[in-house]
Design an enzyme around this catalytic site. Structure first.
Site, mmCIF file in Angstrom:
data_model
loop_
_atom_site.group_PDB
_atom_site.id
_atom_site.type_symbol
_atom_site.label_atom_id
_atom_site.label_comp_id
_atom_site.label_asym_id
_atom_site.label_seq_id
_atom_site.Cartn_x
_atom_site.Cartn_y
_atom_site.Cartn_z
ATOM 1 N N HIS A 181 0.990 -1.065 0.144
ATOM 2 C CA HIS A 181 0.025 0.024 0.094
ATOM 3 C C HIS A 181 0.761 1.088 -0.018
ATOM 4 O O HIS A 181 0.328 2.359 -0.470
ATOM 5 C CB HIS A 181 -0.885 0.114 1.280
ATOM 6 N N HIS A 191 3.501 -7.977 -3.144
ATOM 7 C CA HIS A 191 2.811 -8.725 -4.063
ATOM 8 C C HIS A 191 3.292 -8.245 -5.332
ATOM 9 O O HIS A 191 2.950 -7.109 -5.522
ATOM 10 C CB HIS A 191 1.391 -8.574 -3.706
ATOM 11 N N GLU A 236 4.604 -12.488 -2.830
ATOM 12 C CA GLU A 236 3.174 -13.075 -3.205
ATOM 13 C C GLU A 236 3.106 -12.866 -4.887
ATOM 14 O O GLU A 236 3.610 -11.932 -5.299
ATOM 15 C CB GLU A 236 2.089 -12.403 -2.623
ATOM 16 N N THR A 285 -6.719 -9.303 -3.492
ATOM 17 C CA THR A 285 -6.771 -10.868 -3.792
ATOM 18 C C THR A 285 -8.091 -11.390 -3.144
ATOM 19 O O THR A 285 -8.614 -11.272 -2.255
ATOM 20 C CB THR A 285 -5.617 -11.685 -3.063
ATOM 21 N N GLU A 289 -0.977 -20.299 3.743
ATOM 22 C CA GLU A 289 -1.403 -19.144 4.386
ATOM 23 C C GLU A 289 -2.764 -19.341 4.371
ATOM 24 O O GLU A 289 -3.513 -19.099 3.096
ATOM 25 C CB GLU A 289 -0.991 -17.734 3.593
HETATM 26 N N1 PXP Z 1 -2.149 -12.327 2.277
HETATM 27 C C1 PXP Z 1 -2.323 -12.264 1.047
HETATM 28 C C2 PXP Z 1 -2.241 -13.536 0.071
HETATM 29 C C3 PXP Z 1 -2.870 -11.129 0.308
HETATM 30 O O1 PXP Z 1 -3.017 -11.203 -0.978
HETATM 31 C C4 PXP Z 1 -2.866 -9.983 1.305
HETATM 32 C C5 PXP Z 1 -3.448 -8.564 0.436
HETATM 33 O O2 PXP Z 1 -2.524 -8.269 -0.057
HETATM 34 C C6 PXP Z 1 -2.761 -10.068 2.461
HETATM 35 C C7 PXP Z 1 -2.195 -11.061 3.147
HETATM 36 C C8 PXP Z 1 -2.668 -8.626 3.346
HETATM 37 O O3 PXP Z 1 -4.087 -8.641 3.625
HETATM 38 P P1 PXP Z 1 -4.220 -7.045 4.405
HETATM 39 O O4 PXP Z 1 -3.800 -6.093 3.423
HETATM 40 O O5 PXP Z 1 -5.782 -7.190 4.148
HETATM 41 O O6 PXP Z 1 -3.885 -7.179 5.568
#
Ligand code: PXP
Length: 236
Positions: A9, A42, A69, A100, A150
Protein backbone atom coordinates in the site's frame (compact mmCIF):
# COMPACT_ATOMS: atom_id res chain seq x y z
CA UNK A 1 3.78 -15.59 16.60
CA UNK A 2 5.56 -13.71 13.85
CA UNK A 3 4.49 -10.76 11.76
CA UNK A 4 5.21 -10.09 8.11
CA UNK A 5 4.26 -6.57 7.11
CA UNK A 6 2.92 -6.14 3.59
CA UNK A 7 4.14 -2.81 2.17
CA UNK A 8 2.19 -2.88 -1.12
CA UNK A 9 0.00 0.00 0.00
CA UNK A 10 2.99 2.30 0.27
CA UNK A 11 3.61 1.62 -3.41
CA UNK A 12 -0.11 2.13 -4.10
CA UNK A 13 0.17 5.62 -2.61
CA UNK A 14 3.27 6.33 -4.70
CA UNK A 15 1.53 5.18 -7.87
CA UNK A 16 -1.55 7.31 -7.12
CA UNK A 17 0.60 10.32 -8.05
CA UNK A 18 3.16 8.51 -10.22
CA UNK A 19 5.80 9.92 -7.88
CA UNK A 20 9.03 8.41 -6.58
CA UNK A 21 7.74 8.51 -3.01
CA UNK A 22 6.70 7.17 -0.59
CA UNK A 23 9.19 4.37 -1.16
CA UNK A 24 8.32 0.82 -0.05
CA UNK A 25 12.01 0.38 0.77
CA UNK A 26 11.80 2.99 3.52
CA UNK A 27 8.60 1.31 4.67
CA UNK A 28 10.38 -2.03 4.95
CA UNK A 29 13.11 -0.48 7.10
CA UNK A 30 10.59 1.22 9.37
CA UNK A 31 8.57 -1.98 9.74
CA UNK A 32 11.70 -3.95 10.62
CA UNK A 33 12.73 -1.29 13.14
CA UNK A 34 9.24 -1.66 14.61
CA UNK A 35 9.86 -5.36 15.15
CA UNK A 36 8.46 -7.01 12.01
CA UNK A 37 9.78 -10.52 11.40
CA UNK A 38 9.35 -10.21 7.67
CA UNK A 39 8.34 -8.02 4.75
CA UNK A 40 5.81 -9.05 2.12
CA UNK A 41 5.20 -7.63 -1.33
CA UNK A 42 2.89 -8.78 -4.10
CA UNK A 43 4.35 -8.29 -7.57
CA UNK A 44 1.25 -8.32 -9.73
CA UNK A 45 1.17 -9.07 -13.43
CA UNK A 46 -0.14 -5.54 -14.06
CA UNK A 47 2.55 -3.96 -11.78
CA UNK A 48 -0.08 -1.71 -10.29
CA UNK A 49 1.87 -1.03 -7.10
CA UNK A 50 5.09 -2.98 -6.49
CA UNK A 51 7.57 -2.91 -9.41
CA UNK A 52 10.52 -5.12 -10.16
CA UNK A 53 12.78 -2.30 -9.01
CA UNK A 54 11.17 -2.45 -5.57
CA UNK A 55 11.55 -6.19 -5.30
CA UNK A 56 15.21 -6.15 -6.37
CA UNK A 57 16.15 -3.36 -3.98
CA UNK A 58 14.14 -4.92 -1.16
CA UNK A 59 16.19 -8.09 -1.62
CA UNK A 60 19.25 -6.06 -0.66
CA UNK A 61 17.61 -4.08 2.13
CA UNK A 62 15.38 -6.53 4.01
CA UNK A 63 17.24 -7.99 6.97
CA UNK A 64 14.46 -10.32 8.07
CA UNK A 65 12.48 -12.54 5.69
CA UNK A 66 11.41 -11.30 2.28
CA UNK A 67 8.17 -12.91 1.15
CA UNK A 68 7.04 -12.50 -2.45
CA UNK A 69 3.37 -13.07 -3.21
CA UNK A 70 2.93 -13.95 -6.85
CA UNK A 71 0.79 -15.79 -9.38
CA UNK A 72 2.11 -19.11 -10.65
CA UNK A 73 3.12 -17.77 -14.07
CA UNK A 74 6.27 -18.39 -16.07
CA UNK A 75 7.11 -14.67 -15.93
CA UNK A 76 6.93 -14.60 -12.13
CA UNK A 77 8.96 -17.79 -11.76
CA UNK A 78 11.76 -16.19 -13.78
CA UNK A 79 11.72 -13.07 -11.62
CA UNK A 80 11.69 -15.14 -8.44
CA UNK A 81 14.65 -17.23 -9.54
CA UNK A 82 16.53 -14.05 -10.41
CA UNK A 83 15.78 -12.12 -7.19
CA UNK A 84 15.54 -15.09 -4.78
CA UNK A 85 13.24 -13.86 -2.04
CA UNK A 86 13.29 -16.07 1.05
CA UNK A 87 9.70 -17.18 0.58
CA UNK A 88 7.22 -17.36 -2.25
CA UNK A 89 3.51 -17.36 -1.49
CA UNK A 90 1.47 -18.42 -4.49
CA UNK A 91 -1.77 -16.47 -4.83
CA UNK A 92 -4.53 -16.33 -7.43
CA UNK A 93 -4.71 -13.15 -9.47
CA UNK A 94 -7.52 -11.85 -11.59
CA UNK A 95 -7.42 -8.66 -13.65
CA UNK A 96 -9.22 -5.69 -12.10
CA UNK A 97 -9.59 -7.10 -8.58
CA UNK A 98 -9.10 -4.56 -5.78
CA UNK A 99 -7.28 -7.13 -3.67
CA UNK A 100 -6.75 -10.90 -3.77
CA UNK A 101 -10.13 -12.61 -4.03
CA UNK A 102 -10.03 -15.86 -2.12
CA UNK A 103 -7.37 -18.51 -1.91
CA UNK A 104 -5.91 -20.43 -4.78
CA UNK A 105 -8.25 -23.27 -5.77
CA UNK A 106 -5.90 -26.24 -6.07
CA UNK A 107 -8.70 -28.63 -6.97
CA UNK A 108 -9.48 -26.75 -10.13
CA UNK A 109 -6.07 -25.97 -11.60
CA UNK A 110 -5.14 -26.46 -15.21
CA UNK A 111 -1.39 -26.25 -14.77
CA UNK A 112 0.81 -28.65 -12.81
CA UNK A 113 1.91 -26.74 -9.74
CA UNK A 114 4.00 -29.61 -8.42
CA UNK A 115 6.78 -29.02 -10.93
CA UNK A 116 6.45 -25.25 -10.58
CA UNK A 117 6.90 -25.52 -6.80
CA UNK A 118 9.74 -27.99 -6.96
CA UNK A 119 11.70 -25.74 -9.35
CA UNK A 120 11.45 -22.83 -6.90
CA UNK A 121 12.37 -25.00 -3.94
CA UNK A 122 15.41 -26.31 -5.78
CA UNK A 123 16.63 -22.71 -6.04
CA UNK A 124 16.50 -22.37 -2.27
CA UNK A 125 13.19 -20.59 -1.76
CA UNK A 126 10.48 -21.76 0.64
CA UNK A 127 7.17 -22.11 -1.15
CA UNK A 128 3.71 -21.71 0.32
CA UNK A 129 0.18 -21.33 -0.98
CA UNK A 130 -2.60 -18.93 0.00
CA UNK A 131 -5.68 -21.08 0.59
CA UNK A 132 -9.21 -20.85 1.87
CA UNK A 133 -9.76 -22.82 5.09
CA UNK A 134 -10.73 -26.09 3.40
CA UNK A 135 -9.29 -29.47 4.33
CA UNK A 136 -9.27 -30.78 0.74
CA UNK A 137 -7.20 -27.78 -0.38
CA UNK A 138 -4.74 -28.40 2.45
CA UNK A 139 -4.26 -32.03 1.50
CA UNK A 140 -3.65 -31.07 -2.09
CA UNK A 141 -1.14 -28.40 -1.02
CA UNK A 142 0.82 -31.03 0.88
CA UNK A 143 0.62 -33.45 -2.04
CA UNK A 144 2.12 -30.97 -4.50
CA UNK A 145 5.00 -30.10 -2.20
CA UNK A 146 4.07 -26.81 -0.53
CA UNK A 147 6.05 -26.16 2.66
CA UNK A 148 3.54 -23.83 4.25
CA UNK A 149 0.04 -22.54 3.73
CA UNK A 150 -1.35 -19.12 4.41
CA UNK A 151 -4.96 -19.48 5.51
CA UNK A 152 -7.20 -16.86 3.98
CA UNK A 153 -8.77 -14.97 6.90
CA UNK A 154 -10.84 -12.64 4.74
CA UNK A 155 -14.15 -14.30 5.63
CA UNK A 156 -13.20 -14.38 9.33
CA UNK A 157 -12.29 -10.69 9.28
CA UNK A 158 -15.59 -9.70 7.68
CA UNK A 159 -17.89 -11.52 10.08
CA UNK A 160 -19.31 -9.78 13.15
CA UNK A 161 -20.04 -13.21 14.62
CA UNK A 162 -16.85 -14.99 13.74
CA UNK A 163 -16.88 -17.99 16.10
CA UNK A 164 -17.82 -20.64 13.52
CA UNK A 165 -15.24 -19.37 11.06
CA UNK A 166 -12.61 -19.36 13.80
CA UNK A 167 -13.45 -23.01 14.54
CA UNK A 168 -13.16 -23.80 10.82
CA UNK A 169 -9.75 -22.10 10.68
CA UNK A 170 -8.58 -23.98 13.80
CA UNK A 171 -9.67 -27.32 12.32
CA UNK A 172 -7.87 -26.63 9.06
CA UNK A 173 -4.75 -25.39 10.85
CA UNK A 174 -4.58 -28.66 12.81
CA UNK A 175 -5.08 -30.71 9.65
CA UNK A 176 -2.31 -28.74 7.95
CA UNK A 177 0.10 -29.46 10.79
CA UNK A 178 -0.76 -33.16 10.54
CA UNK A 179 0.20 -32.92 6.85
CA UNK A 180 3.53 -31.43 7.89
CA UNK A 181 2.74 -27.93 6.69
CA UNK A 182 3.72 -24.73 8.48
CA UNK A 183 0.64 -22.55 8.99
CA UNK A 184 0.40 -18.81 8.38
CA UNK A 185 -2.67 -16.59 8.14
CA UNK A 186 -3.51 -13.40 6.33
CA UNK A 187 -6.00 -11.06 4.73
CA UNK A 188 -8.09 -8.54 6.60
CA UNK A 189 -6.33 -9.04 9.93
CA UNK A 190 -6.45 -5.89 12.06
CA UNK A 191 -5.64 -4.71 15.59
CA UNK A 192 -8.88 -6.14 16.94
CA UNK A 193 -9.51 -9.39 15.08
CA UNK A 194 -5.86 -10.46 15.41
CA UNK A 195 -6.52 -11.34 19.07
CA UNK A 196 -9.07 -14.23 18.90
CA UNK A 197 -7.04 -15.72 16.07
CA UNK A 198 -4.12 -16.09 18.48
CA UNK A 199 -6.03 -18.99 20.09
CA UNK A 200 -5.21 -21.03 16.97
CA UNK A 201 -1.75 -21.92 18.17
CA UNK A 202 -0.82 -23.79 14.99
CA UNK A 203 -0.65 -20.42 13.19
CA UNK A 204 2.91 -19.16 13.49
CA UNK A 205 2.83 -16.04 11.33
CA UNK A 206 0.41 -13.28 10.30
CA UNK A 207 0.72 -11.42 7.04
CA UNK A 208 -0.78 -7.97 7.51
CA UNK A 209 -0.88 -4.98 5.20
CA UNK A 210 -3.81 -2.64 5.14
CA UNK A 211 -4.52 -2.27 8.86
CA UNK A 212 -0.90 -1.48 9.69
CA UNK A 213 -0.39 0.95 6.81
CA UNK A 214 -3.69 2.68 7.64
CA UNK A 215 -2.63 3.06 11.30
CA UNK A 216 0.77 4.31 10.14
CA UNK A 217 -0.89 7.34 8.54
CA UNK A 218 -1.49 8.61 12.08
CA UNK A 219 1.34 7.21 14.18
CA UNK A 220 4.06 6.29 11.68
CA UNK A 221 4.89 2.85 10.40
CA UNK A 222 7.43 2.00 13.07
CA UNK A 223 4.91 2.58 15.85
CA UNK A 224 2.06 0.96 13.92
CA UNK A 225 4.21 -2.15 13.58
CA UNK A 226 5.27 -2.03 17.24
CA UNK A 227 1.62 -1.90 18.29
CA UNK A 228 0.75 -4.98 16.23
CA UNK A 229 3.86 -6.82 17.44
CA UNK A 230 2.83 -6.09 21.04
CA UNK A 231 -0.62 -7.58 20.37
CA UNK A 232 0.55 -10.74 18.69
CA UNK A 233 3.29 -11.38 21.22
CA UNK A 234 0.69 -10.95 23.96
CA UNK A 235 2.26 -7.88 25.52
CA UNK A 236 -0.90 -5.80 25.41
N1 PXP B 1 -2.05 -12.30 2.33
C1 PXP B 1 -2.35 -12.27 1.02
C2 PXP B 1 -2.16 -13.53 0.23
C3 PXP B 1 -2.82 -11.11 0.39
O1 PXP B 1 -3.08 -11.12 -0.91
C4 PXP B 1 -2.94 -9.94 1.16
C5 PXP B 1 -3.41 -8.67 0.52
O2 PXP B 1 -2.41 -8.14 -0.26
C6 PXP B 1 -2.61 -10.00 2.52
C7 PXP B 1 -2.18 -11.19 3.08
C8 PXP B 1 -2.69 -8.80 3.41
O3 PXP B 1 -4.05 -8.44 3.54
P1 PXP B 1 -4.41 -7.08 4.26
O4 PXP B 1 -3.86 -5.98 3.41
O5 PXP B 1 -5.91 -7.10 4.29
O6 PXP B 1 -3.80 -7.12 5.61
Amino acid sequence: MELSVNVDHIATLREARKEEFPDPLYAAVEAELGGADGITVHLRGDRRHIKERDLKLLRGVVKTVLNLEMASTHEMAEIAVDVKPDRITLVPESPGEVTTQGGLNLLNLKEDLKVFISNLKEKGMKVGIFLDPDIEQIKEAARIGAQYIEINTNEYSRLKVYKDELIRIARVAKAARREGLVVHAGHGINYRNAIPLLTVTEITSYSIGFAIIARAVFVGLRQATQEMVAIIRGRR
